[in-house]
Every structure is written in structure tokens, then in C-alpha cells.
Design an enzyme around this catalytic site. Structure first.
Site, PDB file in Angstrom:
ATOM      1  N   LEU A 192       1.188  19.070 101.908  1.00 25.91           N
ATOM      2  CA  LEU A 192       0.227  18.620 100.898  1.00 25.91           C
ATOM      3  C   LEU A 192       0.955  17.768  99.861  1.00 25.91           C
ATOM      4  O   LEU A 192       2.072  18.098  99.456  1.00 25.91           O
ATOM      5  CB  LEU A 192      -0.380  19.861 100.230  1.00 25.91           C
ATOM      6  CG  LEU A 192      -1.643  19.681  99.406  1.00 25.91           C
ATOM      7  CD1 LEU A 192      -2.789  19.176 100.281  1.00 25.91           C
ATOM      8  CD2 LEU A 192      -2.031  20.999  98.744  1.00 25.91           C
ATOM      9  N   ILE A 193       0.311  16.698  99.429  1.00 23.89           N
ATOM     10  CA  ILE A 193       0.972  15.781  98.480  1.00 23.89           C
ATOM     11  C   ILE A 193       0.815  16.319  97.056  1.00 23.89           C
ATOM     12  O   ILE A 193      -0.305  16.581  96.606  1.00 23.89           O
ATOM     13  CB  ILE A 193       0.365  14.367  98.595  1.00 23.89           C
ATOM     14  CG1 ILE A 193       0.498  13.837 100.031  1.00 23.89           C
ATOM     15  CG2 ILE A 193       1.025  13.411  97.602  1.00 23.89           C
ATOM     16  CD1 ILE A 193       1.920  13.744 100.561  1.00 23.89           C
TER      17      ILE A 193
ATOM     18  N   GLY B  79       6.317  10.243 115.348  1.00 23.39           N
ATOM     19  CA  GLY B  79       6.356   8.955 114.674  1.00 23.39           C
ATOM     20  C   GLY B  79       5.856   7.788 115.494  1.00 23.39           C
ATOM     21  O   GLY B  79       6.269   6.645 115.270  1.00 23.39           O
ATOM     22  N   SER B  80       4.926   8.034 116.432  1.00 22.12           N
ATOM     23  CA  SER B  80       4.437   6.893 117.222  1.00 22.12           C
ATOM     24  C   SER B  80       3.649   5.917 116.346  1.00 22.12           C
ATOM     25  O   SER B  80       3.724   4.702 116.535  1.00 22.12           O
ATOM     26  CB  SER B  80       3.607   7.365 118.422  1.00 22.12           C
ATOM     27  OG  SER B  80       2.361   7.856 118.011  1.00 22.12           O
ATOM     28  N   ASN B  81       2.920   6.455 115.372  1.00 28.23           N
ATOM     29  CA  ASN B  81       2.220   5.551 114.443  1.00 28.23           C
ATOM     30  C   ASN B  81       3.217   4.805 113.559  1.00 28.23           C
ATOM     31  O   ASN B  81       3.058   3.612 113.305  1.00 28.23           O
ATOM     32  CB  ASN B  81       1.227   6.327 113.575  1.00 28.23           C
ATOM     33  CG  ASN B  81      -0.061   6.618 114.312  1.00 28.23           C
ATOM     34  OD1 ASN B  81      -0.919   5.754 114.428  1.00 28.23           O
ATOM     35  ND2 ASN B  81      -0.173   7.826 114.847  1.00 28.23           N
TER      36      ASN B  81
ATOM     37  N   ASN C 155      -3.748   8.117 104.287  1.00 29.71           N
ATOM     38  CA  ASN C 155      -3.426   9.031 105.382  1.00 29.71           C
ATOM     39  C   ASN C 155      -4.294   8.655 106.572  1.00 29.71           C
ATOM     40  O   ASN C 155      -5.394   8.116 106.397  1.00 29.71           O
ATOM     41  CB  ASN C 155      -3.758  10.462 104.946  1.00 29.71           C
ATOM     42  CG  ASN C 155      -3.510  11.483 106.039  1.00 29.71           C
ATOM     43  OD1 ASN C 155      -2.469  11.438 106.722  1.00 29.71           O
ATOM     44  ND2 ASN C 155      -4.443  12.399 106.243  1.00 29.71           N
TER      45      ASN C 155
ATOM     46  N   LEU D  88       2.887  16.527 107.239  1.00 33.72           N
ATOM     47  CA  LEU D  88       2.148  17.795 107.218  1.00 33.72           C
ATOM     48  C   LEU D  88       2.096  18.505 105.866  1.00 33.72           C
ATOM     49  O   LEU D  88       1.340  19.454 105.711  1.00 33.72           O
ATOM     50  CB  LEU D  88       2.714  18.749 108.278  1.00 33.72           C
ATOM     51  CG  LEU D  88       2.550  18.263 109.720  1.00 33.72           C
ATOM     52  CD1 LEU D  88       3.108  19.287 110.704  1.00 33.72           C
ATOM     53  CD2 LEU D  88       1.084  17.960 110.046  1.00 33.72           C
TER      54      LEU D  88
ATOM     55  N   HIS E   5      -6.179  10.421 109.884  1.00 38.39           N
ATOM     56  CA  HIS E   5      -6.552  11.718 110.443  1.00 38.39           C
ATOM     57  C   HIS E   5      -7.240  11.492 111.788  1.00 38.39           C
ATOM     58  O   HIS E   5      -8.106  10.623 111.890  1.00 38.39           O
ATOM     59  CB  HIS E   5      -7.477  12.466 109.478  1.00 38.39           C
ATOM     60  CG  HIS E   5      -7.763  13.854 109.949  1.00 38.39           C
ATOM     61  ND1 HIS E   5      -6.872  14.892 109.774  1.00 38.39           N
ATOM     62  CD2 HIS E   5      -8.812  14.362 110.631  1.00 38.39           C
ATOM     63  CE1 HIS E   5      -7.374  15.981 110.335  1.00 38.39           C
ATOM     64  NE2 HIS E   5      -8.556  15.694 110.861  1.00 38.39           N
TER      65      HIS E   5
HETATM   66  C1  GRF Z   1      -1.609  11.361 114.411  1.00 36.70           C
HETATM   67  O1  GRF Z   1      -2.549  11.828 115.312  1.00 36.70           O
HETATM   68  C2  GRF Z   1      -2.206  11.269 113.038  1.00 36.70           C
HETATM   69  O2  GRF Z   1      -3.574  11.030 113.057  1.00 36.70           O
HETATM   70  C3  GRF Z   1      -1.960  12.627 112.468  1.00 36.70           C
HETATM   71  O3  GRF Z   1      -0.705  13.005 112.986  1.00 36.70           O
HETATM   72  C4  GRF Z   1      -0.470  12.348 114.219  1.00 36.70           C
HETATM   73  C5  GRF Z   1       0.878  11.691 114.152  1.00 36.70           C
HETATM   74  O4  GRF Z   1       1.308  11.271 115.405  1.00 36.70           O
HETATM   75  N1  GRF Z   1      -2.102  12.627 111.046  1.00 36.70           N
HETATM   76  P1  GRF Z   1       2.632  10.405 115.554  1.00 36.70           P
HETATM   77  O5  GRF Z   1       3.790  11.233 115.011  1.00 36.70           O
HETATM   78  O6  GRF Z   1       2.445   9.148 114.785  1.00 36.70           O
HETATM   79  O7  GRF Z   1       2.775  10.173 117.019  1.00 36.70           O
END
Ligand code: GRF
Length: 207
Positions: free
Chosen positions: A88-89, A13-15, A103, A86, A105
């Protein structure tokens, strides 16, 4: 009333953290819900630390959708962000949030996308293919993995001595730098319908 985001995530969840922090004092947008399919996902700790409501869904419920649909309504969710989610929606959710679900990627789609292409698998494939550049793609979500219309891409160089780990670091920096801002632009409708209706791969450079 502020527009509300639900973040769906399966892992660290860093994003999600960057997005939550970015919108913490935003005048028009806030994060209203975190959804995970994984009861031990780090993103649930992040939600708790930020006093955000969070739910864990199971696969059958996700496919059918009654409970999740109610939660999204109850929390007045306008926009869904997949940040390392992870599964599929399912069709019902794609339909309900058409043009309102994105999303991220960690490659330059359509390269290195699709089922099984997540996390380090992507960066390993990039290095193995001898790519000279990689990057991030933010796209709308449809019923296939990594396939919806692209709204934003940006690149970084892959040096000959880069490893999947060093590539992952560069890509993550791009994600953290751009993802919240792209979400903001999309939610505030700063991207016109014209751009939204461009065919796939016709990129709109936001910044
Ligand atoms: C990211 O690299 C994103 O592009 C992919 O999954 C990863 C999630 O990383 N879809 P985090 O959990 O947000 O660190």
C-alpha cells in the site's frame, strides 16, 4: 530535459519491461528509476539489463520515506508507475505524487479489486463468478488499494471454457498493449483537467 518515470514493481516485471522498451528512444520521456520491495524480483534483472538505476526498499523505510523521497528527487522523478507493486502506498508519497502516480489492475475495477486481489487471485475470482468479460484498469493512486480515479479501462471476453490461466494471458496482452501508451498520454497532458476531474467510473476512452 525529459520527464522521468519511476517504476515500482514487486515481481516478474513484464509490464515494467514493456514500459522501459516503449520509452527507450522517446523524445520527451524516459524511465529513470526502478523501485522494488523484493530483493529477488525479476524486475531488478530487467533494470540491470537496461542499465537503469534500481533500489530495494524495506517496509519501515517505505512508510517513513526519507531515503525514498531523496532517491526520487535525485533522479528527478516526475511520474510514478505501479506495475505489480504489492505494498500500500503511504500518505506522504500519495501526496507528493498526487495525479502523478498510476497503478494497473488486472480486472475491471471496482470489480475484483482491494487487498489480496492480485495476480491469479483476481482471475480465479473472475472465473468463479462466471463473468462474461474482464479487462484492465489504469487508475490514479490514493491511500487505499485499487481505489483512485480511473483513467482507462479496456475489456476482453471470458469464454465458458476459459481458465484463470487463459484469462491471465488475455489480460496480460491488454496490459502490454495499452499501459505504456496511457502513461505517455497522461505525462504529455493529452488528457485534459476536465477528464481528470471526472468522478470515479466515468471512463475516458483514450484510444
Ligand atoms: C499485472 O497483472 C498487473 O496488472 C498487476 O500485477 C501484475 C504484474 O505483472 N498489478 P508483471 O510483473 O508486470 O508481469
Amino acid at each position: 530535459m525529459k520527464k522521468k518515470i519511476a517504476i515500482f514493481a514487486s515481481g516478474t516485471g513484464s509490464n515494467a519491461r514493456k514500459i522501459i522498451e516503449y520509452f527507450q528512444d522517446h523524445p520527451d520521456i524516459s524511465v529513470g528509476l526502478v523501485v522494488s520491495n523484493n530483493p529477488t524480483a525479476g524486475v531488478l534483472d530487467i533494470a540491470r539489463d537496461h542499465h537503469l538505476p534500481a533500489i530495494v526498499i524495506n517496509r519501515q523505510e517505505f512508510r517513513e520515506g526519507t531515503q525514498l523521497s531523496d532517491e526520487l528527487k535525485q533522479h528527478h522523478i516526475d511520474f510514478i508507475v505501479l506495475a505489480g507493486f504489492l505494498w500500500l502506498i503511504p500518505a506522504w508519497l500519495v501526496k507528493q505524487y498526487e495525479q502523478r502516480m498510476v497503478n494497473i489492475h488486472p480486472s475491471l475495477l471496482p470489480k475484483f479489486g482491494g487487498k489480496g486481489m492480485y495476480g491469479m487471485h483476481v482471475h480465479e475470482a473472475v472465473c468463479q463468478a462466471g463473468e462474461r468479460e474482464t479487462g484492465i484498469t489504469i487508475h490514479y493512486v490514493n491511500e487505499q488499494y485499487d481505489d483512485g480515479n480511473i483513467v482507462f479501462q479496456t475489456k476482453c471476453i471470458v469464454e465458458p471454457d476459459d481458465t484463470p490461466h487463459t484469462v491471465a494471458k488475455k489480460v496480460q496482452q491488454l496490459e502490454h498493449r495499452y499501459f505504456p501508451e496511457v502513461i505517455e498520454q497522461l505525462m504529455l497532458n493529452n488528457i485534459s483537467q476536465y477528464h481528470l476531474s471526472l468522478p470515479k467510473n466515468n471512463l475516458f476512452p483514450l484510444l
